[in-house]
Design an enzyme around this catalytic site. Structure first.
Site, PDB file in Angstrom:
ATOM      1  CB  CYS A  24      10.434 -13.543  -1.414  1.00  0.00           C
ATOM      2  SG  CYS A  24      11.096 -11.977  -1.977  1.00  0.00           S
ATOM      3  CB  CYS A  77      -0.853   0.056   1.264  1.00  0.00           C
ATOM      4  SG  CYS A  77      -1.895  -1.388   1.463  1.00  0.00           S
ATOM      5  CG  ASN A 118       3.274  -0.023   2.975  1.00  0.00           C
ATOM      6  OD1 ASN A 118       4.311   0.506   2.619  1.00  0.00           O
ATOM      7  ND2 ASN A 118       2.900  -1.198   2.504  1.00  0.00           N
ATOM      8  N   GLY A 119       2.055  -2.672   5.019  1.00  0.00           N
ATOM      9  CA  GLY A 119       2.831  -3.786   5.573  1.00  0.00           C
ATOM     10  C   GLY A 119       1.914  -4.947   5.875  1.00  0.00           C
ATOM     11  CB  CYS A 123      13.687  -8.337   4.209  1.00  0.00           C
ATOM     12  SG  CYS A 123      12.665  -9.832   4.025  1.00  0.00           S
ATOM     13  N   GLY A 150      -0.817   0.776  -4.825  1.00  0.00           N
ATOM     14  CA  GLY A 150      -2.104   0.151  -4.566  1.00  0.00           C
ATOM     15  C   GLY A 150      -3.193   0.762  -5.403  1.00  0.00           C
ATOM     16  CE1 TYR A 174       6.414  -4.792 -10.597  1.00  0.00           C
ATOM     17  CE2 TYR A 174       5.688  -4.825  -8.318  1.00  0.00           C
ATOM     18  CZ  TYR A 174       5.390  -4.782  -9.665  1.00  0.00           C
ATOM     19  OH  TYR A 174       4.094  -4.723 -10.069  1.00  0.00           O
ATOM     20  CB  CYS A 227      11.174  -4.845   1.446  1.00  0.00           C
ATOM     21  SG  CYS A 227      10.621  -5.640  -0.069  1.00  0.00           S
ATOM     22  CB  CYS A 255       6.444 -11.483   0.442  1.00  0.00           C
ATOM     23  SG  CYS A 255       6.599 -10.026   1.510  1.00  0.00           S
TER      24      CYS A 255
END
Ligand code: 5GP
Ligand code: SF4
Ligand code: MG
Length: 460
Positions: free
Chosen positions: A438, A2, A103-104, A435, A28, A243, A237, A384
Site C-alpha cells: 500500500c 480482526c 484474520n486476513g 509487505c 476489531g 499502526y 504487514c 490493501c
C-alpha cells in the site's frame, strides 16, 4: 482486520477467551464472538455486535462450557456489519462441528465461492472466511490438520486462523505470514492470540510465533506442527508495526513499542524540525513514534491533543458535512499548551487526510504559531488487499498529490513523511521480508479479480 484467540485444555476456556478478546479489541470493534466445545454436549456459539463489553457478559458465558474455545473480534467495511458476518463461524457437517475464526483477507475468495456454489453449496454470510468452512467440510482427510491443509491448498491471500474440528484446536498462518499469530501457555493450557498483549492480560507465557505456512494441531495426543503448504517469501504487514498492533505487543518476533519509537527517531533524523518548541502525538496510535521523535531530537514532548476514549477506532467519513464535528468528537486541543508555540505534530500515517486536516486546523485555532507535521510511515498510495480496510486509490491523499501539495492541502507549515527505506529499515527484522504494497505498489500477489467485492465481503 480482526483479532483471533484460541485456547485448549482449560476448564474455563470460554471465560478466558472472553478476557483475551478485551485485549484484541483494537483489532476489531464491529462484532465479537466465542465458540466453545464441551466434549459431552458439543459446540456452542455466542456472538454480539459492537464491543466485547457490549456483545455479551458473564451470564451469557455460563452457557458455554468445555475446555476448548476460540474467539474473534471483527473489523470490517460498511455494509457488511451484520450478526451473520460475526465470527467465529460454527457449522455442523457429517463428521461433527467446525468452528473457525479468521484474520486476513482471501484474494481468490470470489472464485472459490463460485466453485462451491456451482457444486451446490449454500452460503449464509458474505464473508470470505465461510469459503474455508465449506472446504474443510469437503475434505476426506481423517486427521484435522490434514483436513485444514486440504482446505487451504489453492487458497490465496492473508490468513491467520484458529479452527475447531471436533475436539482438536488448530492454528494456521499463511505462507507469506501477513498477519501476526502467537502461541502461549497458561498452566497446561495452550493458547493462540493475534498479539501477545492478550497473553499478558491472562498471565500466560509467550512461547513463540506461529510460523509462516505452519499448521499447529492441539488435542488429546499433544501438539503437532506441520508445514504442508507451498512455501512463499515472507510478507509480514509493515502496517502492523506502524499502526495496527498495540505497542505493548510483540508481533513478528519484535516489540511494537520499539518499532514505533525507531520510526519516530528516524523521522527526527531524516526530517528534523529545528527551533520547534515541542513535539506532540495524535493519540493513541502515534504516542510511541512521538516519543521516539522527542528522544532523538531533544525537543520536549507535550500533551497537546486529548482523545476521547469513548469513541471507537473508526475512520471518519470524508463525505459528510459534519466531518469537522466528528474530528472534534474524537479529539480536542489543549489551548494552554499550544498558544503561541511552534509545534511538531507526529502522526503514524495519513490515509484520506480528513482527520489530519481537521487536527491541523484545530491546533492552529488553539493558538499554535507553526505546525510541522511528521508522519511515521511513507505515503499510502494504494489499497490493501490483505485485511486492512484502506479505501480506494481515489480517496487516498498520498496517491493523488505530491508531498508539498499534501502539506498545503492539510494546512501544515512543513510536512515530512518517512521514505519507504526509512520505514522498512526502522522496523524489527527489516528491511526485507515485509509487505509494503500500500506504500510502494509492490503487491505480493496479483490484485483480486473483484477488489470492491473483496472490500464488501471482507471476512475480516
Ligand atoms: P486521515 O487523516 O487519513 O483521515 O486519518 C489518519 C489517521 O487514521 C491516523 O491518525 C491513523 O492513526 C489512522 N489510521 C490509519 N490507518 C487506519 C485504519 O486502518 N483504520 C483506522 N480506523 N484508522 C486508521
Ligand atoms: Fe499491510 Fe499495506 Fe501490505 Fe496491506 S498492503 S498487508 S496494509 S503493508
Ligand atoms: Mg491515529
Amino acid at each position: 482486520m480482526c483479532g483471533i484467540f484460541g485456547i485448549y485444555g482449560h476448564e474455563h476456556a470460554a471465560e478466558i477467551s472472553h478476557l483475551g478478546l478485551y485485549s484484541l479489541q483494537h483489532r476489531g470493534q464491529e462484532s465479537s464472538g466465542i465458540v466453545a466445545v464441551d466434549r459431552q454436549k458439543g459446540a456452542r456459539a455466542l456472538k454480539g455486535m459492537g464491543l466485547v463489553s457490549e456483545g455479551f457478559g458473564a451470564p451469557d458465558l455460563s452457557g458455554l462450557g468445555g475446555d476448548i474455545a476460540i474467539g474473534h473480534t471483527r473489523y470490517s467495511t460498511a455494509g457488511s456489519s451484520t450478526i451473520e458476518n460475526a465470527q467465529p463461524v460454527l457449522a455442523r457437517f457429517r463428521d461433527g462441528h467446525i468452528g473457525l475464526a479468521h484474520n486476513g483477507n482471501l484474494i481468490n475468495a470470489t472464485e472459490l465461492r463460485h466453485e462451491l456454489e456451482d457444486a451446490g453449496s449454500i452460503f449464509t454470510s458474505t464473508m470470505d472466511s465461510e469459503v474455508l468452512v465449506h472446504r474443510l467440510a469437503r475434505s476426506s482427510a481423517t486427521r484435522p490438520e490434514d483436513r485444514l491443509a486440504d482446505a487451504l491448498r489453492g487458497v490465496e491471500g492473508a490468513y491467520c486462523l484458529v479452527v475447531l474440528v471436533g475436539d482438536t484446536l488448530l492454528a494456521a498462518r499463511d505462507p507469506r505470514g501477513w498477519r501476526p499469530l502467537v502461541m502461549g501457555k497458561l498452566g497446561d493450557a495452550t493458547l493462540f492470540a493475534s498479539e501477545s498483549c492478550a497473553l499478558d492480560l491472562l498471565g500466560a507465557t509467550l512461547i513463540r510465533e506461529v510460523e509462516r505456512g505452519e499448521i499447529i494441531a492441539v488435542d488429546r495426543d499433544g501438539i503437532r506442527s506441520s508445514f504442508p503448504l507451498d512455501a512463499h517469501e515472507s510478507r509480514k504487514c509493515v502496517f502492523e508495526y506502524v499502526y495496527f498492533s498495540r505497542p505493548d505487543s510483540t508481533v513478528f518476533g519484535g516489540s511494537v513499542d520499539r518499532a514505533r519509537r525507531e520510526l519516530g527517531r528516524r523521522l527526527a533524523r531524516d526530517f528534523p524540525a529545528p527551533g520547534a518548541d515541542f513535539v506532540f502525538s495524535v493519540p493513541d496510535s502515534s504516542n510511541s513514534a512521538a516519543l521516539g521523535f522527542a528522544e532523538e531530537s531533544g525537543i520536549p514532548l507535550e500533551l497537546a491533543l486529548i482523545r476521547n476514549h469513548y469513541v471507537g477506532r473508526t475512520f471518519l467519513q470524508p463525505t459528510q458535512a459534519g466531518r469537522d464535528a466528528k474530528v472534534k468528537v474524537k479529539y480536542n486541543a489543549v489551548k494552554e499548551v499550544l498558544r503561541g508555540k511552534s509545534v511538531v505534530m507526529v502522526d503514524d500515517s495519513i490515509v484520506r487526510g480528513t482527520t489530519t486536516r481537521g487536527l491541523v486546523s484545530m491546533v492552529r485555532n488553539a493558538g499554535a504559531r507553526e505546525v510541522h507535521l511528521r508522519v511515521g510511515s511513507s505515503p499510502i498510495t494504494g489499497p490493501c488487499y490483505y485485511g486492512i480496510d484502506t479505501p480506494t486509490r481515489e480517496e487516498l491523499i498520498g496517491a493523488n498529490m505530491t508531498i508539498p501539495e499534501i502539506s498545503a492541502e492539510l494546512g501544515a507549515d512543513s510536512l515530512g513523511y518517512l521514505t519507504l527505506e526509512g520505514m522498512l529499515e526502522s522496523v524489527p527484522g527489516g528491511p526485507g521480508g515485509f509487505c509494503h504494497a500500500c506504500f510502494s505498489g509492490d503487491y505480493p500477489t496479483p490484485p483480486p479479480a473483484d477488489p470492491e467485492k473483496l472490500r464488501f465481503g471482507c471476512g475480516c
